[in-house]
Design an enzyme around this catalytic site. Structure first.
Site, PDB file in Angstrom:
ATOM      1  N   GLU A  27       3.943   7.736  -7.672  1.00 56.17           N
ATOM      2  CA  GLU A  27       4.684   7.492  -8.924  1.00 56.17           C
ATOM      3  C   GLU A  27       3.801   6.809  -9.970  1.00 56.17           C
ATOM      4  O   GLU A  27       3.848   7.149 -11.149  1.00 56.17           O
ATOM      5  CB  GLU A  27       5.933   6.659  -8.608  1.00 56.17           C
ATOM      6  CG  GLU A  27       6.918   7.459  -7.760  1.00 56.17           C
ATOM      7  CD  GLU A  27       8.006   6.603  -7.137  1.00 56.17           C
ATOM      8  OE1 GLU A  27       7.679   5.622  -6.437  1.00 56.17           O
ATOM      9  OE2 GLU A  27       9.187   6.905  -7.348  1.00 56.17           O
ATOM     10  N   ALA A  72       5.105   1.339  -2.736  1.00 59.70           N
ATOM     11  CA  ALA A  72       5.603  -0.016  -2.958  1.00 59.70           C
ATOM     12  C   ALA A  72       5.434  -0.764  -1.646  1.00 59.70           C
ATOM     13  O   ALA A  72       5.410  -0.157  -0.564  1.00 59.70           O
ATOM     14  CB  ALA A  72       7.071   0.041  -3.358  1.00 59.70           C
ATOM     15  N   GLY A  80       5.471   4.808  -4.323  1.00 56.81           N
ATOM     16  CA  GLY A  80       5.109   4.184  -5.598  1.00 56.81           C
ATOM     17  C   GLY A  80       3.689   4.505  -6.033  1.00 56.81           C
ATOM     18  O   GLY A  80       3.384   4.484  -7.232  1.00 56.81           O
ATOM     19  N   GLU A  86       9.731   8.313   0.891  1.00 51.03           N
ATOM     20  CA  GLU A  86      10.708   7.218   0.966  1.00 51.03           C
ATOM     21  C   GLU A  86      11.885   7.556   1.872  1.00 51.03           C
ATOM     22  O   GLU A  86      12.488   6.678   2.481  1.00 51.03           O
ATOM     23  CB  GLU A  86      11.234   6.866  -0.437  1.00 51.03           C
ATOM     24  CG  GLU A  86      10.228   6.179  -1.334  1.00 51.03           C
ATOM     25  CD  GLU A  86       9.397   7.129  -2.189  1.00 51.03           C
ATOM     26  OE1 GLU A  86       9.266   8.318  -1.825  1.00 51.03           O
ATOM     27  OE2 GLU A  86       8.861   6.666  -3.215  1.00 51.03           O
TER      28      GLU A  86
HETATM   29  N1  CAA Z   1       3.585  -1.323   2.154  1.00 53.71           N
HETATM   30  C1  CAA Z   1       3.053  -2.359   2.837  1.00 53.71           C
HETATM   31  N2  CAA Z   1       2.014  -2.225   3.679  1.00 53.71           N
HETATM   32  C2  CAA Z   1       1.505  -1.000   3.836  1.00 53.71           C
HETATM   33  C3  CAA Z   1       2.000   0.127   3.157  1.00 53.71           C
HETATM   34  C4  CAA Z   1       3.094  -0.077   2.262  1.00 53.71           C
HETATM   35  N3  CAA Z   1       3.622   0.921   1.531  1.00 53.71           N
HETATM   36  N4  CAA Z   1       1.291   1.223   3.531  1.00 53.71           N
HETATM   37  C5  CAA Z   1       0.367   0.792   4.411  1.00 53.71           C
HETATM   38  N5  CAA Z   1       0.490  -0.546   4.602  1.00 53.71           N
HETATM   39  C6  CAA Z   1      -0.302  -1.411   5.485  1.00 53.71           C
HETATM   40  C7  CAA Z   1       0.062  -1.194   6.940  1.00 53.71           C
HETATM   41  O1  CAA Z   1       1.223  -1.926   7.292  1.00 53.71           O
HETATM   42  C8  CAA Z   1      -1.191  -1.685   7.620  1.00 53.71           C
HETATM   43  O2  CAA Z   1      -1.161  -3.095   7.645  1.00 53.71           O
HETATM   44  P1  CAA Z   1      -1.474  -3.902   9.021  1.00 53.71           P
HETATM   45  O3  CAA Z   1      -2.918  -3.571   9.306  1.00 53.71           O
HETATM   46  O4  CAA Z   1      -1.244  -5.324   8.636  1.00 53.71           O
HETATM   47  O5  CAA Z   1      -0.556  -3.364  10.046  1.00 53.71           O
HETATM   48  C9  CAA Z   1      -2.298  -1.265   6.684  1.00 53.71           C
HETATM   49  O6  CAA Z   1      -1.669  -1.052   5.412  1.00 53.71           O
HETATM   50  C10 CAA Z   1      -2.966   0.041   7.089  1.00 53.71           C
HETATM   51  O7  CAA Z   1      -1.954   1.029   7.245  1.00 53.71           O
HETATM   52  P2  CAA Z   1      -1.769   1.920   8.566  1.00 53.71           P
HETATM   53  O8  CAA Z   1      -2.252   1.178   9.775  1.00 53.71           O
HETATM   54  O9  CAA Z   1      -0.372   2.411   8.601  1.00 53.71           O
HETATM   55  O10 CAA Z   1      -2.800   3.104   8.251  1.00 53.71           O
HETATM   56  P3  CAA Z   1      -2.741   4.601   8.806  1.00 53.71           P
HETATM   57  O11 CAA Z   1      -4.039   5.213   8.422  1.00 53.71           O
HETATM   58  O12 CAA Z   1      -2.348   4.623  10.225  1.00 53.71           O
HETATM   59  O13 CAA Z   1      -1.559   5.310   7.966  1.00 53.71           O
HETATM   60  C11 CAA Z   1      -0.311   5.853   5.983  1.00 53.71           C
HETATM   61  C12 CAA Z   1      -1.695   5.489   6.587  1.00 53.71           C
HETATM   62  C13 CAA Z   1       0.132   7.234   6.459  1.00 53.71           C
HETATM   63  C14 CAA Z   1      -0.466   5.856   4.455  1.00 53.71           C
HETATM   64  C15 CAA Z   1       0.726   4.783   6.408  1.00 53.71           C
HETATM   65  O14 CAA Z   1       0.200   3.492   6.141  1.00 53.71           O
HETATM   66  C16 CAA Z   1       2.046   4.894   5.733  1.00 53.71           C
HETATM   67  O15 CAA Z   1       2.844   5.754   6.056  1.00 53.71           O
HETATM   68  N6  CAA Z   1       2.346   3.972   4.768  1.00 53.71           N
HETATM   69  C17 CAA Z   1       3.624   3.908   4.110  1.00 53.71           C
HETATM   70  C18 CAA Z   1       3.831   5.043   3.139  1.00 53.71           C
HETATM   71  C19 CAA Z   1       5.194   4.956   2.487  1.00 53.71           C
HETATM   72  O16 CAA Z   1       6.209   5.048   3.147  1.00 53.71           O
HETATM   73  N7  CAA Z   1       5.228   4.733   1.167  1.00 53.71           N
HETATM   74  C20 CAA Z   1       6.456   4.600   0.430  1.00 53.71           C
HETATM   75  C21 CAA Z   1       6.836   3.152   0.308  1.00 53.71           C
HETATM   76  S1  CAA Z   1       8.445   2.928  -0.449  1.00 53.71           S
HETATM   77  C22 CAA Z   1       8.195   3.185  -2.090  1.00 53.71           C
HETATM   78  O17 CAA Z   1       7.077   3.387  -2.548  1.00 53.71           O
HETATM   79  C23 CAA Z   1       9.429   3.158  -2.947  1.00 53.71           C
HETATM   80  C24 CAA Z   1       9.237   3.635  -4.328  1.00 53.71           C
HETATM   81  O18 CAA Z   1       9.642   4.705  -4.726  1.00 53.71           O
HETATM   82  C25 CAA Z   1       8.535   2.828  -5.301  1.00 53.71           C
END
Ligand code: CAA
Length: 260
Positions: free
Chosen positions: A114, A66, A111, A134
């Site tokens: 999911e 998400a 998400g 999360e």
């Molecule tokens: N939401 C918004 N933006 C996101 C995102 C997310 N879930 N995941 C990645 N992005 C964005 C980053 O902010 C980044 O944007 P900028 O270039 O503007 O900074 C871009 O995508 C590229 O990401 P990274 O620079 O972080 O890429 P990376 O290769 O270094 O890392 C990753 C990849 C490990 C997937 C890392 O992006 C990450 O940990 N993302 C979040 C994962 C996460 O926590 N997901 C759960 C979200 S909460 C949820 O989903 C609740 C639910 O149950 C529905």
């Protein structure tokens, strides 16, 4: 119809839906949900479309979760009053009676994991990584991760992933029963579309009922499930396609399906 965050293409009888926010690793925001609801409703309504595939654009992610940036400053009361995330199950999963497959390339986190589990099955590329991280954001899964993941891989792995936030690679995901097949990254779309074409060529009422039957197994007791299965089997025997299917077998030719 053109969308801002997804691409929709029709390939014969297969609808291909691509999450298209590669700069945000296909993070799922409210626009993505609204557009997916519209695209899935169109798929469900179009009699010529018999199977769908959902995938992510770019080679890095199916969807990294998400959209954290959308959620970061949102007041807690709004999550509750809007019943945030409810639409994924109520409008995507429950309203889509026809089959759909998730073709998972790269990260399927939060998400994203999911959403892939909402599909009828998952075909993963070798570089796929599944996770429910999360907890690291001080929250928990909200689109079905604690429920669908537990049903798919059992308590031990679901607890491990939800509590440590660790990612599960494609091979482990296949061993654990989360995905049905793992394929080389450069063959992912070919394999997923081939599977979808196979399903699209099946008698459509039988495809919908097979899907419904398997899903009932997660909702009810064995006795009730077995009863439902027999009743659905019996309903299918009354279709024109059943008469055609059995005749075609005996005449050693492919069936010609009418969806009746
Ligand atoms: N939401 C918004 N933006 C996101 C995102 C997310 N879930 N995941 C990645 N992005 C964005 C980053 O902010 C980044 O944007 P900028 O270039 O503007 O900074 C871009 O995508 C590229 O990401 P990274 O620079 O972080 O890429 P990376 O290769 O270094 O890392 C990753 C990849 C490990 C997937 C890392 O992006 C990450 O940990 N993302 C979040 C994962 C996460 O926590 N997901 C759960 C979200 S909460 C949820 O989903 C609740 C639910 O149950 C529905």
């Amino acid at each position: 119809m053109s969308y801002e965050t997804i691409l929709v293409e029709q390939k014969g009888a297969v609808t291909l839906i691509t999450l298209n926010r590669p700069q945000a690793l296909n993070a799922l925001n409210s626009t993505v949900l609204a557009e997916l609801i519209d695209a899935f409703a169109a798929y469900q309504a179009d009699k010529a479309q018999r199977c769908a595939v959902i995938t992510g654009s770019g080679d890095k992610a199916f969807a990294a979760g998400a959209d954290i940036k959308e959620m970061a400053d949102k007041p807690g009361a709004e999550f509750y009053s809007e019943d945030f995330f409810a639409g994924w199950t109520s409008q995507l999963v429950k309203s889509t009676r026809k089959p759909w497959i998730a073709a998972v390339n790269g990260f399927a986190l939060g998400g994203g994991c999911e959403l892939s589990m909402m599909a009828d099955f998952i075909i993963a590329s070798e570089n796929a990584k599944f996770g429910q991280p999360e907890i690291k954001l001080a929250v928990a899964p909200g689109m079905g991760g604690s429920q669908r993941l537990t049903r798919a891989v059992g308590k031990a792995k679901a607890m491990d992933m939800c509590l440590t936030g660790r990612l599960m690679g494609a091979e482990e995901a296949e061993r654990a029963g989360l995905v049905s097949r793992v394929v080389p990254a450069d063959k992912l779309m070919e394999e997923a579309l081939k599977a979808a074409e196979t399903i699209a060529a099946m008698p459509p009422l039988a495809a919908m009922m097979n899907k419904e039957m398997v899903n009932i197994a997660f909702e009810t007791t064995l006795d009730t499930g077995l009863l439902m299965e027999r009743r659905m089997f019996q309903v299918l025997t009354a279709t024109e396609d059943k008469a055609e299917g059995m005749k075609a077998f005996i005449e050693k030719r492919p069936g010609n399906w009418q969806g009746k």
